[in-house]
Design a protein around this motif. Structure first.
Motif, short mmCIF file in Angstrom:
data_model
loop_
_atom_site.label_atom_id
_atom_site.label_comp_id
_atom_site.label_asym_id
_atom_site.label_seq_id
_atom_site.Cartn_x
_atom_site.Cartn_y
_atom_site.Cartn_z
N VAL A 298 1.09 -1.36 -0.31
CA VAL A 298 0.16 0.20 0.46
C VAL A 298 0.76 0.92 -0.21
O VAL A 298 0.99 2.43 -0.80
N THR A 399 -2.22 2.55 -7.39
CA THR A 399 -2.95 2.40 -5.41
C THR A 399 -2.50 0.51 -5.88
O THR A 399 -2.66 0.40 -6.70
N GLY A 401 -4.32 -1.61 -5.19
CA GLY A 401 -6.12 -1.89 -5.38
C GLY A 401 -5.68 -2.17 -7.35
O GLY A 401 -5.54 -3.02 -7.86
N TRP A 433 -4.76 -5.11 0.30
CA TRP A 433 -5.54 -3.61 0.38
C TRP A 433 -7.04 -3.33 0.38
O TRP A 433 -7.38 -2.33 1.50
N GLU A 434 -8.22 -4.39 0.61
CA GLU A 434 -9.09 -4.11 1.15
C GLU A 434 -8.88 -3.86 2.81
O GLU A 434 -9.50 -2.99 3.61
N TYR A 436 -6.66 -2.05 4.02
CA TYR A 436 -6.31 -0.78 4.45
C TYR A 436 -7.10 -0.35 3.59
O TYR A 436 -7.58 0.97 5.21
N HIS A 437 -7.96 0.14 3.16
CA HIS A 437 -9.60 0.20 3.18
C HIS A 437 -10.19 0.64 3.57
O HIS A 437 -10.65 1.45 4.09
N ASN A 438 -10.40 -1.01 4.78
CA ASN A 438 -11.63 -0.61 6.09
C ASN A 438 -11.01 -0.18 7.20
O ASN A 438 -11.05 0.17 8.55
N SER A 441 -8.56 6.33 9.32
CA SER A 441 -7.20 6.47 9.84
C SER A 441 -7.25 7.78 10.27
O SER A 441 -8.45 8.15 10.77
N GLU A 444 -8.44 10.93 8.82
CA GLU A 444 -9.80 10.73 8.28
C GLU A 444 -10.59 11.41 9.64
O GLU A 444 -11.28 12.44 9.36
#
Length: 452
Positions: A298, A399, A401, A433-434, A436-438, A441, A444
């Protein structure tokens, strides 16, 4: 790559007065060393594949818990006395299953492509530039450059932090030279706490062995000085990341002559042979799939960003194109000629898998006599996205992904990795990748918690 090749292999002879243990070493999907130690009295058994491993216990060694164990089959020529502990001798190994090479072994995947090159009469030579960070832990649980003087906004080539870190870097360089790697330069790089060592190229298998050993060795040396080495692609958002530029050439298998050296027929005037241009074209054709392997995390894609190549930003390319001594292309032909440098790999890559993909793509370009088009000598960062598209130039994935999508869509990936490792790599990186997306941070929370 015009200099004479050093002798191949590592230090093969063991000092029986000093050596106490041997390590049968192989790597997981990340290119991280794994292995067992055996007393040297049992070295003969180890060299015969006595050490067994449950693949299901490791990242990306695709086995279930009910499968037969894989065995580490050491390469005797790779024996390396570990500088930080001379009682330990390291061996690079292939994984075997039931007496045969294990399909999903990273080292074996590279060896299959090396064999394909040999069938065409080629030896694949490779030099990898090692960029890395040296950090210390801070009282708040974070990290910082080891040197308190390493604070400049543009620290590239600053001798002061290099001198402060010299006890660590000197031990690393001396360890490399003891093994015959022939270090010819080292410096402070473009980010605070970042360093680079440059050493002589060799055949691709030997170079991949050296890179995975280097990462282990550098960390062990740094620890002795109260520091640690980081091979994260980009630890700081506002500083350059750590590359592992691949410097590639093909040699005649019989004579050792560099077949990338320019001759009277240099159609694009960049200082390499027509064979090299075919090799370049093959890599460009598969660049986006290759990217998932040479920029495998990532964090890798925080390094591969479309910004100006200036200190404090990035020197990493994002354009699937080539040129002469121009660092804004993915593929650069240095001014000395005779080799092709890929600037997209970062220091977190698995060098066996990266070299295998690069070589396979280059060989396809040679077999099919692909042409790379005209070189780009201009600063590619000055073009807009629309101008890049209008020129027919692809961008590298933005990315992980997107990179995994490209990896799965390219038939070359399955051909090189084999069915088992192809599925394993794609699934593992997709899950990474998923995950990281979930993750929510700090960025955010700071941006959105009270925004509405």
């Amino acid at each position: 790559m015009n200099a004479k090749l050093p002798e191949q292999g590592h230090t093969a002879a063991l000092d029986t007065e000093t050596a106490k243990f041997a390590m049968a070493s192989y790597v997981d999907i990340h290119g991280v060393i794994k292995g067992k130690f055996v007393p040297v009295a049992h070295l003969d058994r180890m060299l015969g594949g006595s050490e067994l491993y449950t693949g299901a216990a490791l990242d990306g060694v695709p086995q279930d818990i009910n499968d037969d164990e894989v065995a580490a089959m050491p390469d005797p020529a790779s024996a390396t006395t570990c500088s930080w502990n001379p009682e330990l001798v390291w061996y690079a190994s292939d994984l075997y299953l039931n007496g045969k090479p294990f399909e999903a072994c990273s080292r074996s995947i590279l060896k299959r492509q090396i064999d394909a090159a040999a069938e065409m009469g080629f030896t694949f030579n490779l030099g990898i530039e090692t960029e890395f960070f040296v950090f210390k832990r801070t009282e708040d649980g974070g990290f910082a450059p080891f040197s308190d003087r390493d604070v400049l906004d543009k620290p590239c080539y600053d001798p002061r932090p290099l001198m402060d870190n010299l006890p660590i870097i000197k031990d690393i360089v001396e360890a490399m030279d003891v093994q015959g790697w022939d270090v010819y330069s080292f410096d402070h790089e473009d980010a605070n706490g970042q360093f680079e060592t440059d050493f002589m190229y060799t055949d691709a298998l030997n170079m991949a062995d050296r890179l995975v050993y280097f990462r282990m060795m550098a960390n062990e040396v740094a620890r002795k000085h109260g520091a640690f080495a980081s091979f994260m692609a980009k630890p700081f958002a506002d500083r350059t990341g750590s590359g592992a530029h691949y410097n590639m050439s093909l040699a005649d298998k019989e004579t050792g002559k560099n077949l990338f050296e320019a001759n009277d027929n240099d159609p694009h005037g960049c200082g390499v042979s027509p064979l090299a241009y075919h090799f370049i074209a093959g890599i460009l054709k598969h660049a986006r799939a290759i990217c998932s392997v040479i920029a495998p995390t990532v964090n890798s894609y925080k390094r591969l960003v479309q910004q100006g190549a200036m200190s404090g930003s990035t020197w990493a390319p994002v354009y699937c194109c080539y040129g002469n001594n121009n660092r804004t292309n993915m593929l650069r032909i240095p001014s000395q000629g005779g080799r092709v440098e890929c600037r997209a790999p970062d220091i977190s890559c698995n060098p066996y898998l990266g070299a295998a993909m690069m070589l396979a793509a280059g060989l396809e370009g040679i077999r099919e006599k692909l042409e790379p088009g005209e070189p780009h000598r201009e600063n590619m960062n000055q073009y807009s996205r629309k101008e890049i598209r209008d020129m027919g130039i692809e961008l590298l994935p933005r990315t992980l992904g997107e990179a995994v999508d490209a990896f799965e869509a390219d038939p070359l990936s399955r051909e090189v990795f084999g069915e088992l490792m192809f599925d394993t790599f794609a699934d593992f990186k997709r899950n990474e990748w998923e995950a990281y997306h979930n993750h929510v941070s700090d960025w955010e929370v700071e941006r959105y918690l009270t925004m509405f």
